[in-house]
Every structure is written in C-alpha cells, then in structure tokens.
Design an enzyme around this catalytic site. Structure first.
Site, PDB file in Angstrom:
ATOM      1  N   GLU A 204      -3.899  22.346 -96.962  1.00 49.16           N
ATOM      2  CA  GLU A 204      -3.101  21.847 -98.085  1.00 49.16           C
ATOM      3  C   GLU A 204      -2.136  20.760 -97.632  1.00 49.16           C
ATOM      4  O   GLU A 204      -1.894  19.786 -98.362  1.00 49.16           O
ATOM      5  CB  GLU A 204      -2.331  23.006 -98.727  1.00 49.16           C
ATOM      6  CG  GLU A 204      -3.222  24.019 -99.432  1.00 49.16           C
ATOM      7  CD  GLU A 204      -2.458  25.247 -99.892  1.00 49.16           C
ATOM      8  OE1 GLU A 204      -1.258  25.368 -99.530  1.00 49.16           O
ATOM      9  OE2 GLU A 204      -3.041  26.096-100.595  1.00 49.16           O
TER      10      GLU A 204
ATOM     11  N   SER B  39     -13.894  14.921 -79.497  1.00 48.27           N
ATOM     12  CA  SER B  39     -14.683  14.741 -80.720  1.00 48.27           C
ATOM     13  C   SER B  39     -16.162  14.562 -80.442  1.00 48.27           C
ATOM     14  O   SER B  39     -17.003  14.909 -81.273  1.00 48.27           O
ATOM     15  CB  SER B  39     -14.161  13.531 -81.503  1.00 48.27           C
ATOM     16  OG  SER B  39     -12.882  13.775 -82.026  1.00 48.27           O
TER      17      SER B  39
ATOM     18  N   HIS C 166     -16.885  20.711 -93.900  1.00 49.06           N
ATOM     19  CA  HIS C 166     -16.916  20.441 -92.458  1.00 49.06           C
ATOM     20  C   HIS C 166     -15.526  20.054 -91.961  1.00 49.06           C
ATOM     21  O   HIS C 166     -15.086  20.503 -90.903  1.00 49.06           O
ATOM     22  CB  HIS C 166     -17.911  19.324 -92.147  1.00 49.06           C
ATOM     23  CG  HIS C 166     -17.894  18.897 -90.713  1.00 49.06           C
ATOM     24  ND1 HIS C 166     -18.453  19.652 -89.710  1.00 49.06           N
ATOM     25  CD2 HIS C 166     -17.372  17.804 -90.114  1.00 49.06           C
ATOM     26  CE1 HIS C 166     -18.281  19.039 -88.548  1.00 49.06           C
ATOM     27  NE2 HIS C 166     -17.612  17.923 -88.762  1.00 49.06           N
ATOM     28  N   SER C 167     -14.850  19.228 -92.708  1.00 44.74           N
ATOM     29  CA  SER C 167     -13.484  18.804 -92.394  1.00 44.74           C
ATOM     30  C   SER C 167     -12.867  18.260 -93.677  1.00 44.74           C
ATOM     31  O   SER C 167     -13.487  18.295 -94.749  1.00 44.74           O
ATOM     32  CB  SER C 167     -13.487  17.717 -91.306  1.00 44.74           C
ATOM     33  OG  SER C 167     -13.983  16.489 -91.833  1.00 44.74           O
TER      34      SER C 167
END
Length: 467
Positions: A144, A230, A359-360
C-alpha cells in the site's frame, strides 16, 4: 486429494510419505521409507559414477575392456563406470507414466494426514506462525505504501509464506542464504527487524546497502544472507561455490539457494546443478515453483515434469513438496540439510505453490490468469491459515491471541514506515565508495562534477540527500 496446476492437464498426487528421488535408477525404486528409517533409498547400490570419481582410469590388466558378468550379458568398462549392454532397442521415455508425487503433512483444513513428519516444539511452531503473520502484514502495508508513492517498488510473498518461514526454521544460523527476491521471510526469521526492512525500502542512511539498491534487495552480513540481485538465477552458481568452500574448510554447514521455476530455464541453473553434483557440494537448491515466471506459465517453459526430475538427470537427490504446507516444508528441508551436511552432497527441493499476488508492483497478473483463480488460491490454499488451524488444535493459539498479534504487528510496521521516511538519505559520497581502495581519477572528477551541479541547480535535487 489432488493439486491441479494452472493450464496443466495433469494431476499431481499429494502423498503423505516423504521421499527423495535418488540420483540413479535401480529397478525403478525411487521412494524412500518413512522418517523412522532415515531416507535409505530402497534397493540402491552405490552410484555408478560417484564411486569411480577419484579412481585411476589407466588401462587395467585385462586385455579386453568388455568382459562377461553373466553368461548372457556384457559390460563396457567405461572411464565413468561400468555400463551394461543390452540387445533391446529401448529409448528412455520423455515423461513418466505418473508424475512425481508431492509430499504433504497437513490437508487444506490443517489436519495431519500422516504421523511421519518432524516434530516441532511449541515455541518453534508459534514463532513460525508469528513470522508468517508478520510477513503477511508487512506485505500488505508496504504494498500500500508503494501505491501511495512513498516507496518506488515492492514485491510480495503472498501465498508463499510457508516456503519462506518454514524452510528458514529448518536451517542453522551458520548456513548461508542465497535468495532470489521473494525470500524476505527467511531474513525475518533470522532476526532482521521490521525497522531494518523499512530502512532498506526507503533507502535512508540506515540502509545497509546505502541506498544503492532497489527496494526489497535486502542483504545482511550478520545473518549470512547474501544481498539480493535482480538478475535471474545468477545466485545459483555462487551458492555452489560457497558450499564447496564450506566443504573444503570442513564446516558443519551448507548453503541454500532459492529460485523460481523461471530460474530453472536459465543456463546458470544447469551449470550450477552439474557443478554441485560433480564436486559433491553441500548445497540445497530450493525451487519455488509457483506456476508462472512473471507472466509465462510453466507449460510454456518446459516439457519435463516440473523441476524435480531435472535433479536426477544431474545425479542429485530430489524431492517435491507441498509449498503451502509449513510442516511439510519444514520436514523436507530439515532432512535435506542433514543429507547435505552429513553426506556432503547437493539436494534439490521443488515446492509446488501459487503466487497469490502480482509478480511485483509493476505487474498486473489478471492480464494472464483469471482473477477468480487467484482469489481461490488466496482463500482456499492460504498457508498461514492452514498452519494456524493446526497449532490452534494443538492448544497453542486462540482467536484472541491471534487478533492481538495481528494488531501489534500492524502497529509495528506503520511505526517503522514513519521512522524510516523521516531519515536522511545516504550522502552523495557513498555513490563513489566501497568499490576501489583508492578512488581512480575519473570517479573523483565525477564526484566533483555532481556536487557542482547540485549547488548550481538545488531545485532539481532532493533536499534530504547530504552533500
């Protein structure tokens, strides 16, 4: 009870008996006995290749490299081991008639379906549940916060809480963690505080990465948790190398490396498995098979029976486990660690689960899978709820205690955000440090240039970044 993966027409049977796929075939016997007989692979002799690894391959005294074992068979005395000949033209089939079974302990309602699992003490069980609730709460609030524009990026572990926490609980603090990027719960279990998570997400001066990494790229020397990168699957060969170093130093420890089903489609995955098998490195390969590599379903990634069968191809003992069952994950990883450390060899664990979130924050998973499917998994297969029902029946938890737990954690996360976002950012000088012992001339020139630019145009730069 069966588990149906998305876009797959094949059922995966969930069996209560834990068993590791052996690295070699012998009369097609692959499932071990229960935990009372610690994973003795039925009917297996020594592996055909491992026993010859350090023996001389010089010519033996016999004149003919082919010699009879039985009257009706011959073998080739190959440098890698003896290979029996056959007169039958048989091709190894591309798939098994039945998919590899999936080990589970708790059914969807939290009832044990077997007594053959690692017994967990009350304190450990409550910590597992507390950390799963903490992880769930952190994900909700931090997600959020990203949507409010307070942090730039976030990635949740919704639906994979048991994989994070239960696997971490089965390890020792001396074991090294090589994460992908969805293993923040492993770090939480080891003592990384909610405030430390918030500091990294906001990239303030207390972030151990000095603000150089994207959010959720955690790392901790204190907790033997290698910093997240990443790049997909590059951590796999690193974990094998570190495991081999532990072996050479005679350490009573192993490494564990986490990756997704998408990571198994990379070259680093195959190189790492072969590297580990040949060197007998004490590493646990832990695959979170959640059905999708971002938007690519497993049906578009490979034709094999998931990832578990790939271990056997490289000579690695392997097991498939229900990733939404905390007791099953804990038991499997605990046994995998024993094998890795005591026998000095790699183990592959494939956990079947479902990513019950996007996923993100850069992804909208409803574009490639039905929203109803996501909601069903979130509601019916929630690993936190399943484990909570079990400890409640054990008499270790009640609704009032759980309500207070969730309320307290929520307050802690909100407080951590307020503290983290008020802190200054790391100074400009940290952009140019920690790579070279003595900074080269070109970096010194760049540092001078950026400082001059900020002084000339202060309105274009954040005010909370010290010069």
């Amino acid at each position: 009870m069966s588990l149906l993966l998305s876009k797959s027409r094949k059922l995966i049977c969930l069996k209560p008996k834990i068993g590791f796929l052996s690295s070699v075939y012998h009369h097609h016997t692959l499932i071990s006995p229960n935990l009372r007989t610690p994973f003795r692979i039925l009917g297996l002799n020594q592996p055909h290749f491992a026993s010859f690894r350090f023996e001389s391959t010089k010519a033996q005294t016999q004149l003919n490299p082919m010699h009879s074992i039985h009257n009706d068979s011959q073998v080739l005395d190959f440098p890698g081991g003896e290979v029996k000949f056959t007169s039958h033209l048989n091709f190894i089939p591309e798939t098994r008639e039945e998919r590899v079974h999936c080990y589970r302990v708790l059914d969807d309602d939290g009832y044990p379906i077997t007594s053959d699992f690692a017994q967990i003490e009350k304190e450990v069980a409550l910590k597992i549940y507390t950390d799963m609730v903490s992880l769930q709460t952190m994900d909700t609030i931090f997600y959020e916060a990203q949507r409010q524009g307070r942090i730039s990026f976030y990635l949740t572990t919704v639906g994979e809480e048991a994989i994070n926490i239960a696997s971490a609980a089965a390890l020792k603090t001396d074991d090294f963690i090589f994460p992908q990027y969805r293993e923040s719960g492993v770090l939480l279990w080891r003592g990384f505080t909610i405030q430390e998570f918030a500091n990294q997400l906001f990239g303030n001066k207390h972030d151990y990465g000095k603000g150089r990494q994207m959010p959720i790229h955690y790392g901790s020397n204190k907790h033997n948790y290698i910093t997240v990168a990443s790049t997909v699957a590059t951590q796999l060969p690193h974990a094998v190398g570190a495991a081999y170093a532990l072996k050479m130093d005679a350490k009573n420890a192993c490494t564990i490396v986490y990756f997704g089903d998408g990571g198994s489609s990379t070259g680093d995955f195959h190189a790492a498995l072969n590297f580990a098998a040949v060197l007998d490195a004490p590493v646990i390969f832990f695959c979170r098979n959640n059905g999708f590599a971002i938007s690519t379903p497993v049906s578009d990634q490979f034709r094999s029976d998931g990832v578990v069968t790939k271990g056997q191809a490289y000579g690695i003992r392997s097991i498939r486990v229900d990733g939404n069952d905390a007791l099953a994950v804990f038991t499997a990883v605990q046994e995998a660690r024993k094998m890795a450390v005591n026998e000095r060899k790699p183990i592959l664990v494939e956990a079947l689960t479902y990513r019950a979130g996007h996923h993100s924050t850069s992804d909208d998973s409803t574009k490639y899978r039905p929203a109803k499917e996501i909601e069903w998994w979130r509601r019916e297969r929630d690993p936190v709820s399943r484990f909570g029902k079990w400890i409640e029946r054990e008499g270790w938890l009640n609704s009032q205690v759980e309500s207070e737990l969730r309320s307290n954690i929520r307050k802690q996360v909100l407080q951590a955000i307020q503290v983290a976002e008020k802190q200054e950012k790391p100074p400009i000088k940290d952009v140019f440090t920690d790579v070279y012992d003595v900074s080269p001339a070109n970096l010194q020139e760049q540092e001078i240039s950026i400082r001059e630019t900020i002084r000339k145009h202060p309105q274009d730069y954040p005010t909370d970044v010290p010069l």
